[in-house]
Each structure stands twice: as C-alpha cells, then as structure tokens.
Design a protein around this motif. Structure first.
Motif, mmCIF file in Angstrom:
data_model
loop_
_atom_site.group_PDB
_atom_site.id
_atom_site.type_symbol
_atom_site.label_atom_id
_atom_site.label_comp_id
_atom_site.label_asym_id
_atom_site.label_seq_id
_atom_site.Cartn_x
_atom_site.Cartn_y
_atom_site.Cartn_z
ATOM 1 N N SER A 80 -30.720 -13.449 -17.814
ATOM 2 C CA SER A 80 -30.413 -13.062 -19.196
ATOM 3 C C SER A 80 -30.990 -11.685 -19.526
ATOM 4 C CB SER A 80 -30.938 -14.114 -20.179
ATOM 5 O OG SER A 80 -32.330 -14.343 -19.999
ATOM 6 N N TRP A 81 -32.096 -11.315 -18.878
ATOM 7 C CA TRP A 81 -32.685 -9.975 -19.066
ATOM 8 C C TRP A 81 -31.669 -8.894 -18.732
ATOM 9 C CZ3 TRP A 81 -37.735 -8.840 -20.625
ATOM 10 C CH2 TRP A 81 -38.175 -7.531 -20.446
ATOM 11 N N GLU A 82 -30.935 -9.101 -17.645
ATOM 12 C CA GLU A 82 -29.898 -8.141 -17.275
ATOM 13 C C GLU A 82 -28.828 -8.042 -18.363
ATOM 14 O OE1 GLU A 82 -29.933 -6.164 -14.666
ATOM 15 O OE2 GLU A 82 -31.876 -6.985 -14.048
ATOM 16 N N LYS A 83 -28.477 -9.163 -18.952
ATOM 17 C CA LYS A 83 -27.470 -9.157 -20.023
ATOM 18 C C LYS A 83 -28.007 -8.441 -21.269
ATOM 19 C CE LYS A 83 -24.440 -11.673 -17.764
ATOM 20 N NZ LYS A 83 -23.099 -11.150 -17.379
ATOM 21 N N GLU A 91 -24.892 -4.901 -29.517
ATOM 22 C CA GLU A 91 -23.763 -5.539 -28.853
ATOM 23 C C GLU A 91 -24.181 -6.712 -27.968
ATOM 24 O OE1 GLU A 91 -21.593 -2.560 -26.773
ATOM 25 O OE2 GLU A 91 -21.272 -1.301 -28.549
ATOM 26 N N VAL A 92 -25.478 -7.001 -27.896
ATOM 27 C CA VAL A 92 -25.945 -8.122 -27.080
ATOM 28 C C VAL A 92 -25.576 -9.433 -27.774
ATOM 29 C CG1 VAL A 92 -27.969 -9.296 -26.130
ATOM 30 C CG2 VAL A 92 -27.845 -6.788 -26.093
ATOM 31 N N GLY A 93 -24.914 -10.320 -27.059
ATOM 32 C CA GLY A 93 -24.509 -11.593 -27.637
ATOM 33 C C GLY A 93 -25.695 -12.494 -27.944
ATOM 34 N N PRO A 166 -38.169 -3.852 -21.887
ATOM 35 C CA PRO A 166 -36.793 -3.497 -21.579
ATOM 36 C C PRO A 166 -36.333 -2.308 -22.414
ATOM 37 C CG PRO A 166 -36.848 -5.419 -22.973
ATOM 38 C CD PRO A 166 -38.273 -5.119 -22.601
ATOM 39 N N ALA A 167 -35.338 -1.605 -21.891
ATOM 40 C CA ALA A 167 -34.838 -0.436 -22.601
ATOM 41 C C ALA A 167 -34.297 -0.795 -23.971
ATOM 42 C CB ALA A 167 -33.739 0.236 -21.776
ATOM 43 N N ASN A 168 -33.908 -2.050 -24.164
ATOM 44 C CA ASN A 168 -33.327 -2.466 -25.442
ATOM 45 C C ASN A 168 -34.348 -3.021 -26.416
ATOM 46 O OD1 ASN A 168 -30.691 -1.768 -25.515
ATOM 47 N ND2 ASN A 168 -29.906 -3.644 -24.645
ATOM 48 N N THR A 169 -35.644 -3.015 -26.052
ATOM 49 C CA THR A 169 -36.632 -3.559 -26.966
ATOM 50 C C THR A 169 -36.585 -2.813 -28.292
ATOM 51 O OG1 THR A 169 -38.107 -4.114 -25.139
ATOM 52 C CG2 THR A 169 -39.071 -4.057 -27.339
#
Length: 429
Positions: A80-83, A91-93, A166-169
């Motif tokens: 899920s980390w990859e997702k 845009e993350v579900g 993560p880059a999305n944090t």
C-alpha cells in the motif's frame, strides 16, 4: 508467550493483552474489512488471513501466529506504501489508505503479542494515523492511547537518527539520512512604524468583528480571547515531552520551505526537542495539521474561536494546524485559500501582511507548486530583480502570547519566529 498474559519490553510496564484485545470486536466476523474504494483481490485475501491470525484460538495469537501476522503486516504496508506514493496525495484512493492503516494495526498488535518493547508498536500506530485512513472507529488512536501509559518517558537523545517519510507525507517531501545542521541567526524584529500597525481589539463582539473586519476583510489582532485556554498555563517543552515524547511526527528541516536544502523527516517529538529545541544552532519546525487528531491530549487544551461560527462551513471543516519550533524559522511570504486565525501560545513572532490587491508587486513563483508563494525575501529584498516590491504597502505586528491574528483569505503573510514559539492556526471558510 507474552500474548497469553502481558506484553513487556525493556523499560516498559506490562500491557495486559486483554486491555489491547478489548479495543477490537469480540468475534472475527465482526471485524469488518470493508474498504472505501477498490483494491486487488489478493490484498483482500491478505487482510482476511491477517484477521484470522489475530483472532486464532480464543483470540490470542500464539508465537508462530504472531510472527506470521507481523510478516503479513509488512507485506500490506509495503504494497500500500507504493500506492500512496504513486501520484499526488489528493489522488490517493481512500481504500489504499485504509489498507495501510490495517497493515499498521496488525503490525502493532503483532509487536504487543510478541512481548517486544512498545516503541515500535506506537510508531506503527502513528504512521497509520499520519498516512492511513480511520478504520474500526479510529482504532489506531485508541490503541496508541492504551499503549502510551506503559512506555517510559522518552528522554531526548543528543543526536537522533531520523526515519524516512514518504514523498506524499502531508505537507511536504522527505529525505533519508542524518539530520542536517544549520546555524541559526536570531535577528531582532524590524521596527513597526505607527502607520503600519495592525489594529488591536479586546474581545470584540461577534457582530463587531463581522461588520468591521470579516466582511471588509481587514486584519486585526484580538486580545483576551484565548486567556482561558488550558494550554496558556500548561504548555511547555517539558509538557510536550511528557505527553507526546514517544510519538512520531513529520518535522520540516530548514529555515524556510523555499530553501533548496529544505526537507521533511519523521522523528519522535523527543528527538525533535533534543535536536532542534535544546540544540539552538539547528533549524527545524514541527508544522502539521494532524497533530491534534493524532494526540487528543493536546486538542483538549485548546478551543475553536467563537468567531469561526461566522463562517459558512461546519466545525468539522475547520483545519487546525500546529507550529512549534525555535527562533529563526521563517514562513516565506505566501497566501492561503481560507480565513486564518493564528493564535500565539508562547514565544513571539514578527508578522507582515500584504493585501491581495498587491499580488502583482509581490512576484509570486510561476511554478504551480509555489504559485501562492512570493519570490521576494521580505526582510532582504533584491530590488534590482523585484523593483515593484517597494510599491506594495504592508501592515505588521509582533504577535505576543495570548494574542490571535486574523489573516483574511488570500492575504499575503510573512512570519518569522523571534524565539522558541508555539502557534495554533485555524483555517476556516
């Protein structure tokens, strides 16, 4: 086996398994794995297998089952980390964020069942709270609240090793490696000229604030509004270490987010205090919008200002942000899409405001990611490169403890901490 009675680690007090188990549904079939979004069938299969291992015989995973549960939780988190990092955060579900939360939950429970020190279990709960979505009536928040009293008080270390975020944090990227050292130069604030002073008011009525400041969109410093908040007497560095020292949070590294060396890393509050509060030659800032949901004990010490009721949104739509760091940290001149109440708990901040009407004279970045941020260094402007900056009129103040600054929507604001400071901002519409 620790799961049969208690989970205990070096320095930890025993955690009765029954106390942890009581946070979960009584029967396996009652632990719903419904997700708000589609995920692969193989992921659902892994979730069901982890659930079966968790409940096992009489709801107590034996040693082999706890080890298998840990392995499954690693797979769920890694996948899920990859997702979570596959694209922009918005845009993350939600379904994948829930999978990540379940992975963190199963991993934390495996740690407790194995009788290991509880710090990793608490960290997994925090990662799930930061990156996941709430599952099982926000079980991660309830679990970490049950585990935390059994941990020894986290003592600040001289040189912590940060973890990778993560880059999305939210709200920014992160980098791996040892924390960078940066010298802090604490400069005095510029003199605030009489014609630039933001007006001050003592506890204005709702009607007066609405008619004189909210509707015409005029900044104002409010006094006497937060004097009764418990945080005004309770909050200190020592209190944060006591309440949240073991909790993992994202920390911004660098004097300002427009600097090339700026990054974000995950570390415990205790490590942040030792590296960026006790060590006065480093610049780091705890700035995040999830702190009060992550650590409810802090949220109980503040209140949403009554003036927010004048907005169009619901109370649940108000975003509460924490800003904690040493002197010398700077928020470059930028604007936000909502009304803002900036409440100063301790420390002082120099703040300068510019009207949205002066946007062209403030030279916003052309890139989409920084379009709401000025290119100008407000206190040391390059007037050859940005000559029209001198045409922009501004207001300023030294925001003192106990004061709230109303920053109207889209108003440009520059903020510099003059000393160790904690602020709470409320974004509302």
């Amino acid at each position: 086996m620790a799961a049969a009675g208690s989970a205990e680690g070096a320095g930890d007090s025993p955690v009765p398994w029954a106390e942890v188990r009581a946070l979960l549904p009584r029967a396996e079939e009652e632990l719903s794995l419904a997700l708000s979004g589609e995920v692969e069938d193989c992921v659902l299969l892994l979730l069901r297998r982890a659930r079966a291992l968790l409940y096992g015989a009489a709801g107590r995973p034996e040693a082999a089952a706890a080890a298998a549960l840990e392995r499954l939780s690693d797979v769920l988190r890694d996948y899920s980390w990859e997702k979570l990092n596959a694209g922009p955060w918005r845009e993350v579900g939600k379904g994948w964020r829930q999978v990540y939360a379940y992975g963190c939950l199963f991993g934390a429970l495996a740690e407790v069942a194995a009788g290991r020190p509880l710090a990793r279990a608490v960290r997994l709960c925090d990662l799930g709270l930061l990156m996941g979505a709430a599952v099982l009536d926000n079980v991660l928040a309830r679990l970490v609240r049950a585990l935390q009293p059994h941990l020894p008080r986290a003592a600040p270390r001289a040189r912590p090793r940060a973890e990778v975020a993560p880059a999305n944090t939210p709200p920014g990227p992160a980098a791996e490696g040892n924390l960078p050292l940066q010298r802090v130069r604490l400069l005095p604030p510029p003199a605030v000229q009489p014609e630039q002073v933001i007006p001050h008011l003592h506890c204005p009525s709702l009607e007066h604030f609405r008619d004189s400041y909210l509707i015409p969109q005029r900044p104002v410093v409010l006094e006497g509004v937060i004097d009764h908040w418990p945080c005004m007497k309770k909050w200190s560095v020592d209190y944060f270490c006591q309440v949240a020292g073991c909790r993992t949070v994202p920390v911004e590294l660098g004097a300002r987010y427009t600097d090339e060396e700026w990054s974000q890393q995950l570390m415990t509050v205790s490590d942040f205090v030792s590296q960026y509060i006790m060590a006065e030659n480093n610049v780091g800032y705890l700035a995040q919008h999830q702190l009060f949901d992550q650590i409810p004990e802090l949220k109980e010490d503040i209140s949403i200002p009554d003036y927010c009721c004048l907005g169009e949104g619901e109370e649940d739509d108000i975003t509460i942000n924490a800003w904690f760091g040493p002197g010398g940290t700077i928020s470059p001149l930028h604007q936000d899409p909502q009304q803002n109440f900036l409440a100063q708990i301790f420390g002082r901040k120099y703040i300068r405001l510019y009207s949205p009407q002066d946007s062209e004279n403030l030279y916003p970045h052309e890139s989409q990611i920084l379009h709401n941020t000025s290119q100008v260094d407000v206190e040391n402007p390059d007037l050859v490169k940005f000559p029209n900056f001198t045409k922009a009129a501004f207001q300023s103040c030294i925001l003192m403890p106990g004061q709230i600054l109303f920053i109207p929507v889209k108003y440009w604001h520059y903020v510099r901490s003059l000393e160790l400071s904690f602020s709470v901002s409320f974004w509302w519409s």
